[in-house]
Each structure stands twice: as C-alpha cells, then as structure tokens.
Design a protein around this motif. Structure first.
Motif, PDB file in Angstrom:
ATOM      1  N   THR A 164      -1.465  -2.051 -10.638  1.00 41.12           N
ATOM      2  CA  THR A 164      -1.754  -1.031  -9.633  1.00 41.12           C
ATOM      3  C   THR A 164      -3.242  -1.076  -9.309  1.00 41.12           C
ATOM      4  N   VAL A 188      -6.434   0.746  -7.120  1.00 45.28           N
ATOM      5  CA  VAL A 188      -6.918   1.937  -6.436  1.00 45.28           C
ATOM      6  C   VAL A 188      -8.405   1.733  -6.151  1.00 45.28           C
ATOM      7  N   GLY A 241      -4.755   2.426  -2.138  1.00 46.03           N
ATOM      8  CA  GLY A 241      -4.095   2.143  -3.403  1.00 46.03           C
ATOM      9  C   GLY A 241      -2.707   1.590  -3.186  1.00 46.03           C
ATOM     10  N   LEU A 255      -0.747   7.449  -8.246  1.00 46.63           N
ATOM     11  CA  LEU A 255      -0.529   6.020  -8.466  1.00 46.63           C
ATOM     12  C   LEU A 255      -0.811   5.629  -9.914  1.00 46.63           C
ATOM     13  N   CYS A 296      -9.418  -0.333 -10.759  1.00 48.24           N
ATOM     14  CA  CYS A 296     -10.071   0.560  -9.786  1.00 48.24           C
ATOM     15  C   CYS A 296     -11.324  -0.098  -9.223  1.00 48.24           C
ATOM     16  N   ALA A 300      -4.714   8.892  -5.852  1.00 46.36           N
ATOM     17  CA  ALA A 300      -5.045   7.974  -6.938  1.00 46.36           C
ATOM     18  C   ALA A 300      -4.376   8.391  -8.240  1.00 46.36           C
ATOM     19  N   GLU A 354       0.838  -1.203   0.000  1.00 44.89           N
ATOM     20  CA  GLU A 354       0.000   0.000   0.000  1.00 44.89           C
ATOM     21  C   GLU A 354       0.872   1.252   0.000  1.00 44.89           C
TER      22      GLU A 354
END
Length: 320
Positions: A110, A112, A99, A142, A155, A139, A84
């Motif tokens: 990745t 989020v 995220g 990232l 996501c 976000a 994280e």
C-alpha cells in the motif's frame, strides 16, 4: 531544461557558452570539439564542487524545486498495477494526498503520499501538497486496510505542512493528524517513510511514524519551516537562511541525530535533473529495507518502532 537556482548561475553561464560554441561550430563548419570538451569538463567540475558544498538553505531550495519528482512520479517509476483509492468515507476526497494498492517488485504493498503539482494550476488543485483532514483520514483508512491484508505500507512525504484553513480546523485537522500518527505507531506490518522533498511540521510527521525513515540526499524534514522559525524566534522571516543553519533539517543532519535511518543518493544536480536515476536509487534502498523488515515478527516491529521514537532526542548522562 530545469529551472536554475541562484547558486547554480556559474554552471548556467558555462552551459550557455557551450551552447554558443556548438552553434558557432555548426554554422561556420569549424571543429571546436576540443574547446567544447574543455568547457564541458569545467562545467562538470563546477557542478560537483557546488553540490559537494551545499549549505542547508540551498538544500531547502532544491527540496522545494518545482520540477522535483512527486509521489505520482515515483509510483509510476517504481510500482506496477497501481489502483488508486479515493475518499475518507466521512467527508470527501483530498487531492493533496494520493494512496492506493500496487506491486513493488512483485510484492503487494500500500502506498500513501502527499502530492504537489507540477505547475500553478495543478498546485492549486492539489493545495500545494497541504492536506486537509480528509486526506489524513483517507490515509488511515488505507493503512488499516493494509494491515488487514498484511501489506507493507510505504509513505511518501512532501509537504510544507498540513493546511491550516478554517474549514480544515472545523473538520478536525489536528485530530486527523494525531489519528494518523497513532495508527502508524501500532501497525503490525512493515512501514517505510520516504522524504522526497520538503517534510514540514505535523503534516509530514503524520506519515513519518514508521519502522524506517529514508530521506533523499537533498531533502529537508522539520517541525517548522526556516521562515516560520525565523518569524517566531527573531520576528524576521528574512532570516530564513540563518534559521535553516540553526534547526538541523537536512538529511545528513537527521541521519546523524538518529531521526533518519538512511540517506538515498540523488543524481548530480538533484533528483529533478535525472528522475529515472533518482527512482532507481530509491528503488534499491526500498527493496533492501523492505526485505529487512519482512524478516521481523509483527509484534517485534511494533515494539521496535515504539522504542525508536521514544529514543529520539534522549540525552545520555556520563558518569563522573
């Protein structure tokens, strides 16, 4: 045992009777297995009947269920080596958005997502999944990092909306949401958004401008909540049930309208009844979708994403 929703009362009554028969059978030493089996089959039939005929408001209630798996749960079920990452490098860290970097079936990605709590104390700490500007800026940071290192972005959407408080507005809430939308639209890596609960307003759309939008079977996604719609249009929040019918917010509605790309089945009774099975279904859908997107050229992904969102809501005129 999961909390019972109002429309599930007939199922609960049968389950209580089954429990009473089991206890009576054990206490008295009487074999009631046949009677119990009949009631269990009846309970299963009633549950199937109810869940085959859910109305939009009932789906809203399921989407908001306090025991539905949240983003952390799906991260634990579906991903490995999760690291994280915190902070927006500008103001602070927002606990309503989680995220980081992890692996999905061996591939670096990745992740989020909005993050609701499991109880009142945790929800207060997570602001009920309503993100502040720093959450969206985290976000964005990232997502840009994912693009730099060519990692797909996944996501998870689960929020009633972005936090509308004074501090959030002062720190640029709408700019942060717009920046997230703009960033997602231009990412040259595969992007997938999954609605796992309630997707509300711009706070949800900030994580929803992706190549593919998946929705779990009993989720909702809209620009405004049924209560908000009813309050504005009819000046009566009590007509939320009616509003839910009117604004087409269920996964099935949005699939037919071309907003969602895929509806992922949930276990009978909702994802909170069997989180492991729900995660398995979602994992298969994510794997298939990701394989499809990874086969595309990056520039093609961007142009197709642009065309996808430009075409939503477009009317086609028929020639006479």
């Amino acid at each position: 045992m999961a909390a019972i929703l109002e429309f599930e009362r007939p199922i609960q009554e049968l389950e209580v009777k089954i429990s009473e028969l089991r206890n009576f059978s054990k206490e008295k030493g009487i074999d009631l297995s046949n009677e119990i089996s009949i009631l269990e089959n009846r309970a299963r039939e009633v549950r199937e009947l109810i869940y085959r005929n859910l109305n939009p408001w009932q789906k809203v209630l399921i989407a908001r269920h306090s025991e539905r798996p949240n983003t952390y749960d799906y991260i634990n079920y579906l991903f490995t080596d999760f690291l994280e990452l915190h902070g927006d490098r500008s103001f602070g860290d927002d606990p309503a958005v989680v995220g980081g970097i992890c692996r999905f079936r061996g591939r670096a990605v990745t992740v989020v997502g909005h993050l609701k709590g499991k109880d009142t104390k945790e929800n207060l700490a997570r602001n009920f999944g309503m993100a502040h500007p720093e959450g969206y800026r985290k976000a964005v940071r990232l997502m840009k990092q994912a693009e730099k290192f060519r990692r797909p972005v996944i996501c998870f959407i689960d929020t009633p909306g972005a936090y509308p408080g004074t501090g959030a507005e002062e720190r640029g809430q709408f700019e942060a949401i717009a920046r997230s939308i703009l960033t997602m639209a231009a990412l040259k890596v595969p992007t997938i958004s999954v609605v796992i609960g309630e997707g509300g307003s711009g706070g949800a759309i900030a994580f929803g401008v992706s190549d593919r939008i998946l929705m779990l079977e009993h989720t909702v996604y809209s620009v405004i909540s049924p209560e908000g719609y009813a309050s504005i249009l009819w000046k009566d929040a009590g007509r939320a049930r009616e509003a839910a019918e009117a604004i087409k917010i269920t996964a099935q509605d949005l699939l037919s309208l071309g907003v969602a790309d895929r509806v992922v089945p949930e276990p009978l009774g909702g994802a909170h009844r069997d989180p492991v099975a729900a995660a398995e279904n979602l994992g298969e859908a994510l794997a298939e979708t990701l394989d499809e997107l990874l086969a595309a050229v990056p520039d093609t992904l961007v142009s197709q994403r642009y065309d996808k969102f430009r075409s939503i809501g477009r009317l086609a005129e028929k020639s006479v």
